[in-house]
Write a protein that holds these residues in place. Structure first.
Motif, PDB file in Angstrom:
ATOM      1  N   VAL A  31      38.189  36.238  30.859  1.00 34.90           N
ATOM      2  CA  VAL A  31      37.492  37.527  30.789  1.00 34.90           C
ATOM      3  C   VAL A  31      37.532  38.057  29.362  1.00 34.90           C
ATOM      4  CG1 VAL A  31      37.510  39.944  31.562  1.00 34.90           C
ATOM      5  CG2 VAL A  31      38.056  38.122  33.192  1.00 34.90           C
ATOM      6  N   TYR A  32      36.399  38.639  28.929  1.00 36.57           N
ATOM      7  CA  TYR A  32      36.351  39.440  27.699  1.00 36.57           C
ATOM      8  C   TYR A  32      36.175  40.898  28.130  1.00 36.57           C
ATOM      9  CZ  TYR A  32      35.324  35.125  25.032  1.00 36.57           C
ATOM     10  OH  TYR A  32      35.353  33.875  24.450  1.00 36.57           O
ATOM     11  N   THR A  33      37.213  41.720  28.006  1.00 34.02           N
ATOM     12  CA  THR A  33      37.148  43.110  28.465  1.00 34.02           C
ATOM     13  C   THR A  33      36.400  43.985  27.462  1.00 34.02           C
ATOM     14  OG1 THR A  33      39.243  43.705  27.398  1.00 34.02           O
ATOM     15  CG2 THR A  33      39.343  42.851  29.653  1.00 34.02           C
ATOM     16  N   LYS A  34      35.876  45.116  27.958  1.00 32.86           N
ATOM     17  CA  LYS A  34      35.145  46.019  27.069  1.00 32.86           C
ATOM     18  C   LYS A  34      36.065  46.617  26.007  1.00 32.86           C
ATOM     19  CE  LYS A  34      34.222  50.273  28.135  1.00 32.86           C
ATOM     20  NZ  LYS A  34      33.691  51.538  28.685  1.00 32.86           N
ATOM     21  N   SER A  35      37.236  47.050  26.410  1.00 36.57           N
ATOM     22  CA  SER A  35      38.160  47.738  25.514  1.00 36.57           C
ATOM     23  C   SER A  35      39.261  46.798  25.057  1.00 36.57           C
ATOM     24  CB  SER A  35      38.784  48.933  26.232  1.00 36.57           C
ATOM     25  OG  SER A  35      39.791  49.538  25.451  1.00 36.57           O
ATOM     26  N   GLY A  36      39.768  47.043  23.853  1.00 35.85           N
ATOM     27  CA  GLY A  36      40.827  46.208  23.308  1.00 35.85           C
ATOM     28  C   GLY A  36      42.109  46.234  24.109  1.00 35.85           C
ATOM     29  N   SER A  37      42.371  47.348  24.804  1.00 36.22           N
ATOM     30  CA  SER A  37      43.596  47.431  25.603  1.00 36.22           C
ATOM     31  C   SER A  37      43.418  46.847  26.993  1.00 36.22           C
ATOM     32  CB  SER A  37      44.048  48.898  25.716  1.00 36.22           C
ATOM     33  OG  SER A  37      43.060  49.690  26.352  1.00 36.22           O
TER      34      SER A  37
END
Length: 390
Positions: A243-249
């Protein structure tokens, strides 16, 4: 220990603009009101701090900011810290604050679209790579802050005063120890380890298009391995990313539950999950061959509707009154002001803020946009269905 339920619900406020004390709609581009005589402080109102810079006087700026009466903040730090900082600013100065939590990439895209007519006044938190892109495009307003005299080094500010650093975070890995043990897999120790096929489907990273953290990863790999080799590393890494999440955290928030087994991100986010949310099954790894760091920043948007309130925000953000709220609200970054108290818990986890590579901020300023395009082109359509934007 776990936080109270009210604090756990803070994440649900993402993308909703709120005033300090109540909800509000996302504003249209606000028009600056006519200046009026500032009202005297009400009895019992929090006293505004004196200017931190030796011999400075911010009284005229404070009065001009109060006359404007409003400040709109786009924050790329975590929601809880953003809310605390905005609420305290209102308490100190009696200025109404509206704020919205957006990733750094989202803020960058928003002000690029608004092109000199921004709906916000200031940017608060998040890594400087998107700030540098905005600065190069002429979308940030230079301001020579008096409280910048307390920065521990000039590397924590833009040379032209287009942004100022408020904290520093170390890039690394967060791993779920229980899941790795169950699978019989050792935790990764370095960047090259992440390419091993045994980690296929176990690694999470943030979206290169929306997250400043991911942009920092791109620049780090290019600076570490060279241009072509760095991009190839990211192409090879993609084979193992789930997964590549929207937010860095985003990756850090899913490690404790085991949904993400290996998350790439800032290690202070891992501390938050361990200390505040009770996930003792998380281990944090500083890559053995070296890693880079973020400078969390703050800046004024060029053409903003409330320029004096925006300048006062910068002075406030560069003071202990603001930055020490971070550790009180689940954000354990190292602070970069010489008069601010460092979060003790960060040192307790053995993190060394100086054990990082010599990151080339000028190269990042000049080339981040190009590097993101090159990486996305190199990945092609293979990664499209894994890039989260909501």
């Amino acid at each position: 220990m776990k936080k109270k339920l009210a604090l756990m619900l803070a994440g649900l406020m993402t993308l909703s603009l709120v005033g300090c004390g109540g909800a509000a709609e996302t504003p249209a581009t606000p028009a600056a009101p006519a200046a009026t005589e500032a009202a005297p402080a009400a009895e019992g109102e929090a006293e505004a701090p004196a200017a931190e810079a030796e011999g400075s006087d911010l009284s005229a700026l404070i009065e001009a900011a109060k006359a404007e009466g409003t400040l709109v903040v786009y924050g790329s730090c975590e929601e809880e810290y953003l809310a605390a900082a905005c609420n305290h600013f209102k308490e100190l100065y009696g200025i109404d604050v509206q704020y919205q939590r957006l990733s750094t990439g989202e803020v960058q895209s928003k002000i690029e679209e608004e092109n000199g007519n921004p709906s916000g006044d200031v940017w608060f938190g998040g890594t400087t790579d998107p700030y540098n892109v905005a600065a190069a495009e002429g979308l940030l307003e230079p301001y020579e802050a008096q409280n910048a005299s307390h920065l521990i080094s000039d590397k924590y500010r833009d040379k032209d005063g287009q942004w100022y650093g408020i904290y520093k975070g170390i890039l690394g890995f967060m791993v779920n120890k229980d899941e790795l043990e169950r699978m019989g897999i050792e935790e990764p120790k370095d960047w090259q380890d992440l390419l091993d096929e045994k980690y296929k489907g176990l690694v999470w990273l943030s979206n290169y298009n929306t997250a400043g953290t991911a942009k920092l990863v791109i620049n780090t790999m290019i600076q570490k391995y060279g241009h072509d080799e760095g991009i190839q590393y990211l192409v090879d890494l993609d084979k193992n990313i789930e997964v590549y999440t929207k937010s860095g955290s985003g990756p850090s928030k899913n490690v404790g539950t085991g949904e993400c087994v290996v998350g790439i991100g800032f290690l202070h986010d891992g501390i938050t999950q361990i200390v505040d949310n009770g996930y003792g099954n998380i281990d944090m790894v500083i890559p053995s061959s070296g890693t880079s760091f973020e400078i969390g920043a703050t800046a004024i948007f060029k053409g903003c509707a409330h320029p004096n309130a925006a300048k006062l925000w910068i002075e406030y953000a560069l003071s202990p009154d603001c930055v020490e709220l971070a550790a009180q609200n689940g954000s354990y970054q190292f602070l970069v002001l010489d008069n601010a108290k460092q979060p003790e818990v960060a040192a307790e986890f053995g993190l060394d803020p100086e054990n990082v590579m010599d990151y080339d901020f000028e190269d990042a300023k000049e080339n981040t946009t190009k590097y993101v395009e090159e990486v996305m082109n190199a990945l092609g359509s293979a990664a499209d269905d894994r890039f989260q934007t909501e």
